[in-house]
Design a protein around this motif. Structure first.
Motif, PDB file in Angstrom:
ATOM      1  N   THR A 160      52.001  13.198  -3.918  1.00 36.86           N
ATOM      2  CA  THR A 160      51.992  11.446  -4.490  1.00 36.86           C
ATOM      3  C   THR A 160      52.831  10.363  -3.599  1.00 36.86           C
ATOM      4  O   THR A 160      52.612   9.074  -3.108  1.00 36.86           O
ATOM      5  N   TRP A 161      54.169  10.844  -3.077  1.00 35.06           N
ATOM      6  CA  TRP A 161      55.151   9.950  -2.359  1.00 35.06           C
ATOM      7  C   TRP A 161      55.405  10.593  -1.098  1.00 35.06           C
ATOM      8  O   TRP A 161      55.846  11.514  -1.040  1.00 35.06           O
ATOM      9  N   LYS A 162      55.601   9.720  -0.855  1.00 33.63           N
ATOM     10  CA  LYS A 162      55.352   9.873   1.066  1.00 33.63           C
ATOM     11  C   LYS A 162      57.142   8.957   1.288  1.00 33.63           C
ATOM     12  O   LYS A 162      57.253   8.171   1.752  1.00 33.63           O
ATOM     13  N   VAL A 163      58.374   9.613   1.205  1.00 36.81           N
ATOM     14  CA  VAL A 163      59.684   9.235   1.989  1.00 36.81           C
ATOM     15  C   VAL A 163      59.988   9.361   3.989  1.00 36.81           C
ATOM     16  O   VAL A 163      58.999  10.468   3.855  1.00 36.81           O
ATOM     17  N   GLY A 285      73.284   8.736  -2.769  1.00 34.77           N
ATOM     18  CA  GLY A 285      71.992   8.287  -3.174  1.00 34.77           C
ATOM     19  C   GLY A 285      71.834   9.119  -4.283  1.00 34.77           C
ATOM     20  O   GLY A 285      71.011  10.805  -3.766  1.00 34.77           O
ATOM     21  N   ARG A 286      70.568   9.190  -4.821  1.00 28.53           N
ATOM     22  CA  ARG A 286      69.914  10.585  -6.138  1.00 28.53           C
ATOM     23  C   ARG A 286      68.706  10.700  -6.146  1.00 28.53           C
ATOM     24  O   ARG A 286      68.224   8.928  -6.636  1.00 28.53           O
ATOM     25  N   VAL A 287      67.164  10.597  -6.036  1.00 28.93           N
ATOM     26  CA  VAL A 287      66.419  10.718  -5.802  1.00 28.93           C
ATOM     27  C   VAL A 287      65.027  11.661  -6.768  1.00 28.93           C
ATOM     28  O   VAL A 287      65.876  13.052  -6.330  1.00 28.93           O
ATOM     29  N   ASP A 288      64.728  11.165  -8.454  1.00 28.43           N
ATOM     30  CA  ASP A 288      64.530  12.175  -9.154  1.00 28.43           C
ATOM     31  C   ASP A 288      62.523  11.855  -9.194  1.00 28.43           C
ATOM     32  O   ASP A 288      62.106  10.698  -9.280  1.00 28.43           O
ATOM     33  N   ILE A 289      62.075  12.879  -9.471  1.00 25.20           N
ATOM     34  CA  ILE A 289      60.710  12.174  -9.624  1.00 25.20           C
ATOM     35  C   ILE A 289      60.494  12.924 -10.401  1.00 25.20           C
ATOM     36  O   ILE A 289      60.584  14.555 -10.609  1.00 25.20           O
ATOM     37  N   ASP A 290      59.771  12.915 -11.799  1.00 26.13           N
ATOM     38  CA  ASP A 290      59.373  13.216 -12.538  1.00 26.13           C
ATOM     39  C   ASP A 290      58.039  13.805 -12.624  1.00 26.13           C
ATOM     40  O   ASP A 290      56.582  13.051 -12.407  1.00 26.13           O
ATOM     41  N   GLY A 291      57.946  15.106 -12.940  1.00 20.59           N
ATOM     42  CA  GLY A 291      56.139  15.848 -12.944  1.00 20.59           C
ATOM     43  C   GLY A 291      55.046  15.363 -13.659  1.00 20.59           C
ATOM     44  O   GLY A 291      54.031  14.852 -12.683  1.00 20.59           O
ATOM     45  N   PRO A 292      55.636  14.978 -14.676  1.00 18.48           N
ATOM     46  CA  PRO A 292      54.268  14.865 -15.610  1.00 18.48           C
ATOM     47  C   PRO A 292      53.726  13.939 -15.410  1.00 18.48           C
ATOM     48  O   PRO A 292      52.425  12.917 -15.232  1.00 18.48           O
ATOM     49  N   THR A 297      62.727   8.223  -9.537  1.00 15.28           N
ATOM     50  CA  THR A 297      64.220   7.119 -10.031  1.00 15.28           C
ATOM     51  C   THR A 297      64.729   7.514  -8.651  1.00 15.28           C
ATOM     52  O   THR A 297      65.510   8.559  -8.340  1.00 15.28           O
ATOM     53  N   VAL A 298      65.615   6.195  -7.895  1.00 17.58           N
ATOM     54  CA  VAL A 298      66.601   6.366  -7.165  1.00 17.58           C
ATOM     55  C   VAL A 298      67.719   5.944  -7.823  1.00 17.58           C
ATOM     56  O   VAL A 298      67.493   4.197  -8.596  1.00 17.58           O
ATOM     57  N   THR A 299      68.757   6.487  -8.144  1.00 18.72           N
ATOM     58  CA  THR A 299      70.291   6.021  -8.510  1.00 18.72           C
ATOM     59  C   THR A 299      71.373   6.194  -6.599  1.00 18.72           C
ATOM     60  O   THR A 299      71.111   7.180  -6.446  1.00 18.72           O
ATOM     61  N   LEU A 300      71.769   4.900  -7.231  1.00 17.89           N
ATOM     62  CA  LEU A 300      73.029   4.903  -6.084  1.00 17.89           C
ATOM     63  C   LEU A 300      74.374   5.092  -6.907  1.00 17.89           C
ATOM     64  O   LEU A 300      74.217   4.637  -8.057  1.00 17.89           O
ATOM     65  N   LYS A 301      75.418   5.801  -6.103  1.00 18.94           N
ATOM     66  CA  LYS A 301      76.166   6.040  -6.837  1.00 18.94           C
ATOM     67  C   LYS A 301      77.703   6.023  -6.000  1.00 18.94           C
ATOM     68  O   LYS A 301      77.652   6.671  -4.851  1.00 18.94           O
ATOM     69  N   ASP A 302      78.784   6.994  -6.752  1.00 23.07           N
ATOM     70  CA  ASP A 302      79.531   6.463  -5.848  1.00 23.07           C
ATOM     71  C   ASP A 302      80.374   7.683  -5.724  1.00 23.07           C
ATOM     72  O   ASP A 302      80.145   8.878  -6.273  1.00 23.07           O
ATOM     73  N   VAL A 303      81.532   8.312  -4.887  1.00 27.14           N
ATOM     74  CA  VAL A 303      82.337   9.131  -4.599  1.00 27.14           C
ATOM     75  C   VAL A 303      82.542   9.617  -6.216  1.00 27.14           C
ATOM     76  O   VAL A 303      82.923  10.980  -5.670  1.00 27.14           O
ATOM     77  N   VAL A 311      66.615   2.642 -10.161  1.00 32.57           N
ATOM     78  CA  VAL A 311      65.142   2.055 -10.609  1.00 32.57           C
ATOM     79  C   VAL A 311      64.518   3.216 -10.293  1.00 32.57           C
ATOM     80  O   VAL A 311      64.388   3.609  -9.542  1.00 32.57           O
ATOM     81  N   ALA A 312      63.133   2.510 -11.271  1.00 33.55           N
ATOM     82  CA  ALA A 312      62.211   3.352 -11.653  1.00 33.55           C
ATOM     83  C   ALA A 312      60.985   2.886 -11.344  1.00 33.55           C
ATOM     84  O   ALA A 312      60.325   1.708 -12.103  1.00 33.55           O
ATOM     85  N   ILE A 313      60.491   3.235 -10.039  1.00 36.17           N
ATOM     86  CA  ILE A 313      58.757   3.252  -9.540  1.00 36.17           C
ATOM     87  C   ILE A 313      58.539   3.789 -10.234  1.00 36.17           C
ATOM     88  O   ILE A 313      58.299   5.465  -9.584  1.00 36.17           O
ATOM     89  N   GLU A 314      57.390   3.704 -10.492  1.00 37.14           N
ATOM     90  CA  GLU A 314      56.049   4.180 -11.029  1.00 37.14           C
ATOM     91  C   GLU A 314      54.452   4.128  -9.943  1.00 37.14           C
ATOM     92  O   GLU A 314      54.646   3.112  -9.635  1.00 37.14           O
TER      93      GLU A 314
END
Length: 329
Positions: A160-163, A285-292, A297-303, A311-314
């Protein structure tokens, strides 16, 4: 280095780390030095690593041409300096050996039906360190063989996703990277234009670029309607770093491929440049992919693990049966 509280930071050094690496033992010492830190060892024990190399694994701003020391080259033409650096890298970094070519860093890692990660190498096959707009010779940063490999692997991927995990951002202006400033593609930008237009023609979508190197964090959205070169589908690029190095301010983007900084954070002009980790400007950064749903969802974080931006990308469905194509907000 001066600290905010008026104190001074002094690094712990080792004999191998006390000078710029030239010998094999010094290159090995670079990796051993990092393992002196309890936090690094704890991180390595808990977090899987997909290792990628850039310039400082060999020397600052290195390229295959002109990268050698007084011992010269191996019989096959590889600079001794690069050979030593490569050997130490592969001794200490978790990389599955590539049967097609010993020491190759670019590769694909599959994570089942939802994700393929394409680790690319923007150092080993580039024409030189610098990418100057007034030069007329052919210029490249991926090289013909790697670019053909990337096209082929993207085309045959049914994830589905190609990083694409890249060493450097696409649209950040730098003579050491890709972008040279506003205007149509020139020099190394031609490889990127070729790749992007190929993906559009082939119907390869849901492609996200992840990169670091720039010592700050940012989310870049590339759109053809604001680009000089417009033969591509919109895509995201996320920048995050450094985990433990000096932090810099955000860089300047050009309009060749139409990037816009949807979020960015680094040093401010008032803070200065190359700030130490104690200033709290370390990012990941953290990247989560919802299975269903397949939503990424990509989240940029600090220390402190604080979410700075997300942002959530469909994923979008292509006309081809079973294929998901081109992402939109």
């Amino acid at each position: 280095m001066s600290l905010p509280d008026g104190g001074t930071w002094r690094n712990v050094t080792t004999e191998d780390k006390a000078a710029v690496a030239h010998s094999l033992e010094q290159f090995r010492g670079n990796y051993k030095y990092n393992l002196l830190d309890d936090n690094v060892r704890a991180f390595n024990a808990a977090v899987p690593i997909l290792a990628q190399w850039d310039d400082h694994e060999v020397s600052n701003d290195w390229s295959p041409t002109g990268t050698y020391d007084e011992t010269g080259f191996l019989d096959d033409g590889v600079p001794q300096l690069v050979a030593r650096a490569g050997r130490a890298f592969h001794e200490f970094m978790p990389l599955r050996p590539q049967l097609t070519r010993a020491g190759r860093v670019y590769r694909k890692i599959g994570y089942g039906p939802l994700l393929d990660v394409f680790m690319i190498d923007m150092r080993s096959y580039r024409d030189s360190s610098w990418n100057k707009g007034d030069e007329r010779a052919d210029s490249f940063i991926l090289g013909a063989t790697q670019l053909a490999w990337l096209k082929r692997e993207l085309l045959t991927s049914d994830a589905t996703w190609k990083v694409i995990a890249a060493d450097l951002p696409i649209g950040l202006i730098s003579e050491d990277a890709i972008a040279l400033g506003d205007g149509p593609p020139q020099r190394r930008e031609h490889e990127i234009a070729d790749l992007l237009s190929f993906m559009k023609r082939a119907g390869i979508g849901n492609v996200v670029w992840l990169t670091a190197d720039m010592h700050y964090t940012a989310a870049h959205r590339y759109e053809p309607n604001r680009a000089v070169f417009q033969d591509f589908d919109p895509f995201w690029e996320f920048v995050s770093g450094p985990l433990h190095a000096g932090t810099w301010g955000p860089g300047q983007l050009d309009n060749t491929f139409g990037p816009a900084a949807m979020f960015q954070k680094g040093c401010t002009p008032e803070q200065g440049e190359n700030l130490a980790p104690c200033f709290g400007l370390q990012f990941f950064g953290r990247v989560d992919i919802d299975g269903p749903s397949g939503v990424m969802t990509v989240t940029l974080k600090d220390v402190d693990d604080t979410a700075l931006w997300s942002v959530a990308i469909e994923p979008q469905v292509d006309a081809r049966p079973g294929q998901l194509l081109s992402q939109h907000i």
